[in-house]
Write an enzyme that holds these catalytic residues in place. Structure first.
Site, PDB file in Angstrom:
ATOM      1  N   ASN A 151       0.828  -1.214   0.000  1.00 43.34           N
ATOM      2  CA  ASN A 151       0.000   0.000   0.000  1.00 43.34           C
ATOM      3  C   ASN A 151       0.857   1.256   0.000  1.00 43.34           C
ATOM      4  O   ASN A 151       1.867   1.316   0.687  1.00 43.34           O
ATOM      5  CB  ASN A 151      -0.936   0.000   1.216  1.00 43.34           C
ATOM      6  CG  ASN A 151      -0.190   0.076   2.522  1.00 43.34           C
ATOM      7  OD1 ASN A 151       0.763  -0.654   2.716  1.00 43.34           O
ATOM      8  ND2 ASN A 151      -0.582   0.954   3.392  1.00 43.34           N
ATOM      9  N   GLU A 249       8.785  -0.107  10.484  1.00 42.09           N
ATOM     10  CA  GLU A 249       7.496   0.602  10.534  1.00 42.09           C
ATOM     11  C   GLU A 249       6.423  -0.453  10.325  1.00 42.09           C
ATOM     12  O   GLU A 249       6.246  -0.938   9.202  1.00 42.09           O
ATOM     13  CB  GLU A 249       7.396   1.632   9.401  1.00 42.09           C
ATOM     14  CG  GLU A 249       8.345   2.790   9.510  1.00 42.09           C
ATOM     15  CD  GLU A 249       7.923   3.793  10.556  1.00 42.09           C
ATOM     16  OE1 GLU A 249       6.780   3.717  11.054  1.00 42.09           O
ATOM     17  OE2 GLU A 249       8.736   4.649  10.875  1.00 42.09           O
ATOM     18  N   CYS A 283      -1.800   1.648   7.754  1.00 43.04           N
ATOM     19  CA  CYS A 283      -1.150   1.239   9.006  1.00 43.04           C
ATOM     20  C   CYS A 283      -1.681   2.048  10.183  1.00 43.04           C
ATOM     21  O   CYS A 283      -1.715   1.558  11.290  1.00 43.04           O
ATOM     22  CB  CYS A 283       0.357   1.390   8.888  1.00 43.04           C
ATOM     23  SG  CYS A 283       0.838   3.019   8.337  1.00 43.04           S
ATOM     24  N   GLU A 458      10.344   7.764  10.698  1.00 48.54           N
ATOM     25  CA  GLU A 458      10.563   8.235   9.337  1.00 48.54           C
ATOM     26  C   GLU A 458       9.968   9.631   9.193  1.00 48.54           C
ATOM     27  O   GLU A 458       9.163  10.058  10.020  1.00 48.54           O
ATOM     28  CB  GLU A 458       9.930   7.259   8.341  1.00 48.54           C
ATOM     29  CG  GLU A 458      10.635   5.911   8.400  1.00 48.54           C
ATOM     30  CD  GLU A 458      10.259   4.955   7.284  1.00 48.54           C
ATOM     31  OE1 GLU A 458      11.149   4.258   6.779  1.00 48.54           O
ATOM     32  OE2 GLU A 458       9.084   4.885   6.941  1.00 48.54           O
TER      33      GLU A 458
HETATM   34  P1  NAI Z   1       4.267  -7.894   4.474  1.00 48.54           P
HETATM   35  O1  NAI Z   1       4.980  -7.805   5.776  1.00 48.54           O
HETATM   36  O2  NAI Z   1       3.604  -9.167   4.102  1.00 48.54           O
HETATM   37  O3  NAI Z   1       5.273  -7.580   3.260  1.00 48.54           O
HETATM   38  C1  NAI Z   1       6.090  -6.434   3.258  1.00 48.54           C
HETATM   39  C2  NAI Z   1       7.301  -6.638   2.354  1.00 48.54           C
HETATM   40  O4  NAI Z   1       8.192  -7.595   2.933  1.00 48.54           O
HETATM   41  C3  NAI Z   1       6.970  -7.150   0.956  1.00 48.54           C
HETATM   42  O5  NAI Z   1       7.764  -6.433   0.017  1.00 48.54           O
HETATM   43  C4  NAI Z   1       7.388  -8.615   1.034  1.00 48.54           C
HETATM   44  O6  NAI Z   1       7.744  -9.172  -0.209  1.00 48.54           O
HETATM   45  C5  NAI Z   1       8.591  -8.550   1.942  1.00 48.54           C
HETATM   46  N1  NAI Z   1       8.940  -9.829   2.579  1.00 48.54           N
HETATM   47  C6  NAI Z   1       8.145 -10.904   2.814  1.00 48.54           C
HETATM   48  N2  NAI Z   1       8.838 -11.886   3.439  1.00 48.54           N
HETATM   49  C7  NAI Z   1      10.099 -11.425   3.616  1.00 48.54           C
HETATM   50  C8  NAI Z   1      11.281 -11.969   4.217  1.00 48.54           C
HETATM   51  N3  NAI Z   1      11.309 -13.190   4.755  1.00 48.54           N
HETATM   52  N4  NAI Z   1      12.396 -11.207   4.243  1.00 48.54           N
HETATM   53  C9  NAI Z   1      12.388  -9.968   3.727  1.00 48.54           C
HETATM   54  N5  NAI Z   1      11.313  -9.394   3.130  1.00 48.54           N
HETATM   55  C10 NAI Z   1      10.167 -10.113   3.078  1.00 48.54           C
HETATM   56  O7  NAI Z   1       3.223  -6.694   4.471  1.00 48.54           O
HETATM   57  P2  NAI Z   1       1.945  -6.464   3.525  1.00 48.54           P
HETATM   58  O8  NAI Z   1       0.933  -7.496   3.784  1.00 48.54           O
HETATM   59  O9  NAI Z   1       2.387  -6.197   2.121  1.00 48.54           O
HETATM   60  O10 NAI Z   1       1.435  -5.037   4.099  1.00 48.54           O
HETATM   61  C11 NAI Z   1       0.608  -4.905   5.195  1.00 48.54           C
HETATM   62  C12 NAI Z   1       1.365  -4.620   6.480  1.00 48.54           C
HETATM   63  O11 NAI Z   1       2.192  -3.462   6.359  1.00 48.54           O
HETATM   64  C13 NAI Z   1       0.416  -4.312   7.610  1.00 48.54           C
HETATM   65  O12 NAI Z   1       0.802  -4.953   8.801  1.00 48.54           O
HETATM   66  C14 NAI Z   1       0.529  -2.810   7.748  1.00 48.54           C
HETATM   67  O13 NAI Z   1       0.137  -2.301   8.974  1.00 48.54           O
HETATM   68  C15 NAI Z   1       1.972  -2.566   7.456  1.00 48.54           C
HETATM   69  N6  NAI Z   1       2.202  -1.168   7.110  1.00 48.54           N
HETATM   70  C16 NAI Z   1       2.892  -0.338   7.986  1.00 48.54           C
HETATM   71  C17 NAI Z   1       3.058   1.012   7.709  1.00 48.54           C
HETATM   72  C18 NAI Z   1       3.836   1.931   8.615  1.00 48.54           C
HETATM   73  O14 NAI Z   1       4.356   2.929   8.126  1.00 48.54           O
HETATM   74  N7  NAI Z   1       3.927   1.708   9.909  1.00 48.54           N
HETATM   75  C19 NAI Z   1       2.495   1.592   6.496  1.00 48.54           C
HETATM   76  C20 NAI Z   1       1.804   0.665   5.672  1.00 48.54           C
HETATM   77  C21 NAI Z   1       1.675  -0.666   5.979  1.00 48.54           C
END
Ligand code: NAI
Ligand code: MG
Length: 489
Positions: A151, A249, A283, A458
């Site tokens: 996102n 984050e 998030c 950030e």
């Molecule tokens: P995700 O954690 O499934 O994936 C994030 C990224 O990590 C992707 O690019 C994915 O390919 C990569 N990834 C997956 N496995 C990995 C591994 N073993 N090693 C390294 N990289 C790996 O997150 P998703 O489902 O795409 O997004 C939703 C999550 O992101 C929610 O928990 C949301 O709250 C969080 N989020 C946090 C924000 C913040 O600024 N605090 C902003 C937006 C989303």
């Protein structure tokens, strides 16, 4: 629309190890092919980034020259915003109304960090030794691995790429496999802006074959990650290999607190923005409404009425206020948690039933959890349009409930009592508190959380320091030869 997307490694565009389908969540149909990076592509991207740190084309630029490149990139983003927004909308289902304004604003993040590039100063140390001078220099920390979720990828990467380049680092940016189109298209702008080859590399791929290889690579100095807590645990474990610095984050379960003395109409609209904008996939989603018991019925009734009039539709229609979820998996998870929460005693006030139409739509959903404060929907991040309602009777109870989850990213407080607003601000454990507003962001304002919401901040001026390391320089000014080798100077 058929679109060609490629990886960007060492200043070249390439097709990757394989291609994979990218789905438009509004239709559930494949709309583009994406290039997949695996070990070889990741290794070449990191090697290019390492080399760029040695080459005069980048390392030899003055800080002001780096800033100028960032300004140029910002202008290109502004110009390309409508096209980038279209890509993000097609690839993630996020409504065009939001992607178009958000991406135009991303340019401001690059401008902000462009301006900071030549304000990173070292300091002269008034050292306590008469024959010595000492000072510090801020140097780029090295190769940055930036990993982002699906996102708002342009936005979430701007707060990493902007400060990293301002500081003189090089970067390998991994777009999410769910919707990489806008970031892969952004690579064309990086190229056009004139960054030397290898300074910015943009790839996409899957967790184990791409993300894990990148985050554990020995030549990576800092992993800047945004995503979910489970992936964050992998990242932290991977960092045991390269001992890279890690910033996280993550998600949240942010409270939206309404006191009886608040402007209720304003609070209703802000609560809608907090949990139903971006179809709840944010998030900072304000997913727990904590409402003072004396106004609960009236507030909830107004909220439900407002929610009934949300315009659900195709994300590429400017009139649409609410689109699909990004993935089918996400919708299935939400369906399960909502069903379980109802079994646990939560009462359904709105939505709760998957919409019968193509694409991954799920309606705005409100669950009254006043009698079941431990229901699954109250305690776990859903990353979707589900609001849990919990009531409170006293300020102390509001604080206790606000702080009752392991997350700590954001909070909203609606009250017209100034003293209470200050007391609440102090008592709430979160990285951001919005008073009488919600979901406001700016390049000037630090962003981040506590606990399961991660650590590090950030945006804001301090963020750039994360991408620097301090070198301390000593100069002996005495003309006398060094005499005794066995004492510390
Ligand atoms: P995700 O954690 O499934 O994936 C994030 C990224 O990590 C992707 O690019 C994915 O390919 C990569 N990834 C997956 N496995 C990995 C591994 N073993 N090693 C390294 N990289 C790996 O997150 P998703 O489902 O795409 O997004 C939703 C999550 O992101 C929610 O928990 C949301 O709250 C969080 N989020 C946090 C924000 C913040 O600024 N605090 C902003 C937006 C989303
Ligand atoms: Mg997609």
């Amino acid at each position: 629309m058929t679109s060609q997307f490629q990886l960007y490694i060492n200043g070249q565009f390439e097709d990757g190890a394989a291609q994979f389908d990218s789905i438009n969540p509004a239709t559930g149909q494949v709309w583009a092919q994406m290039p997949e990076a695996r070990t070889d592509e990741v290794n070449r991207a990191v090697a290019a980034a390492s080399q760029a740190l040695q080459d005069a084309a980048w390392a030899g630029l003055t800080a002001s020259q780096r800033g100028k490149l960032l300004y140029k990139l910002a202008d290109l983003i502004e110009k390309a915003a409508p096209q980038l927004a279209q890509y993000e909308t097609s690839d993630t289902g996020k409504i065009i109304r939001e992607t178009s304004s958000q991406i135009a604003y991303v340019a401001e993040y690059y401008r902000y960090y462009a301006g900071i590039a030549d304000k990173l100063e070292g300091s002269y140390l008034p050292i306590d030794k008469p024959d010595m001078q000492a000072w510090t220099i801020r140097e780029p920390v090295g190769v940055i691995a930036a990993i982002v979720p699906w996102n708002s990828q342009l936005f979430l990467s701007a707060v990493k790429v902007g400060p990293a380049l301002a500081a003189g680092c090089s970067i390998v940016l991994k777009a999410s496999e769910e919707g990489p189109a806008p970031l892969l298209a952004f690579a064309r702008l990086v190229h056009e802006a004139g960054f030397p080859a290898g300074v910015v590399n943009i790839i996409t791929g899957f967790g184990p074959e791409c993300g894990a290889v990148l985050s554990s690579h020995l030549d990576v100095a800092h992993v800047a990650f945004t995503g979910g807590p489970e992936t964050a645990r992998h990242i932290v474990r991977n960092s045991a290999e390269n001992l890279a610095k890690v910033s996280l984050e993550l998600g949240g379960k942010s409270p939206f607190i309404v006191f009886a003395d608040a402007d209720l109409q304003s609070a209703v609209n802000a609560q809608v923005a907090a949990i139903f904008a971006a179809t709840g996939q944010s998030c900072v989603a304000g997913s727990r409404l904590l409402v003072e018991a004396s106004i609960k019925d009236e507030f909830v009734q107004r909220l439900v009425e407002r929610v009934q009039s949300i315009k659900i539709g195709l994300p590429d229609d400017m009139a649409t206020e609410y689109g699909p979820l990004c993935t089918l998996r996400q919708r299935e998870k939400i369906e399960q948690v909502v069903a379980r929460s109802i079994q646990q005693g939560a009462k359904l006030l709105a939505g709760g039933k998957t919409l019968e139409r193509a694409g991954y739509y799920y309606p705005p959903t409100i669950l009254d959890c006043s009698d079941v404060a431990q229901a699954d929907c109250v305690m776990t991040e859903l990353f979707g349009p589900v609001l849990s309602v919990v009531s409170f009777s006293t300020e102390a109870e509001a604080i206790q409930k606000a702080n009752s989850t392991p997350y700590g990213l954001a909070a909203g407080v609606f009250t017209n009592n100034l003293s209470r607003a200050h007391r609440m601000t102090k008592a709430i454990r979160s990285g951001i508190v919005w008073l009488n507003t919600y979901r406001a962001v700016s390049p000037l304002a630090p962003f981040g959380g506590h606990g399961l919401s991660g650590h590090g901040r950030e945006a804001g001026s301090d963020a750039v320091l994360d991408y620097t390391t301090t070198k301390t320089v000593w100069l002996r000014t005495s003309d006398q030869p060094i005499d005794d080798p066995f004492v510390m100077r």
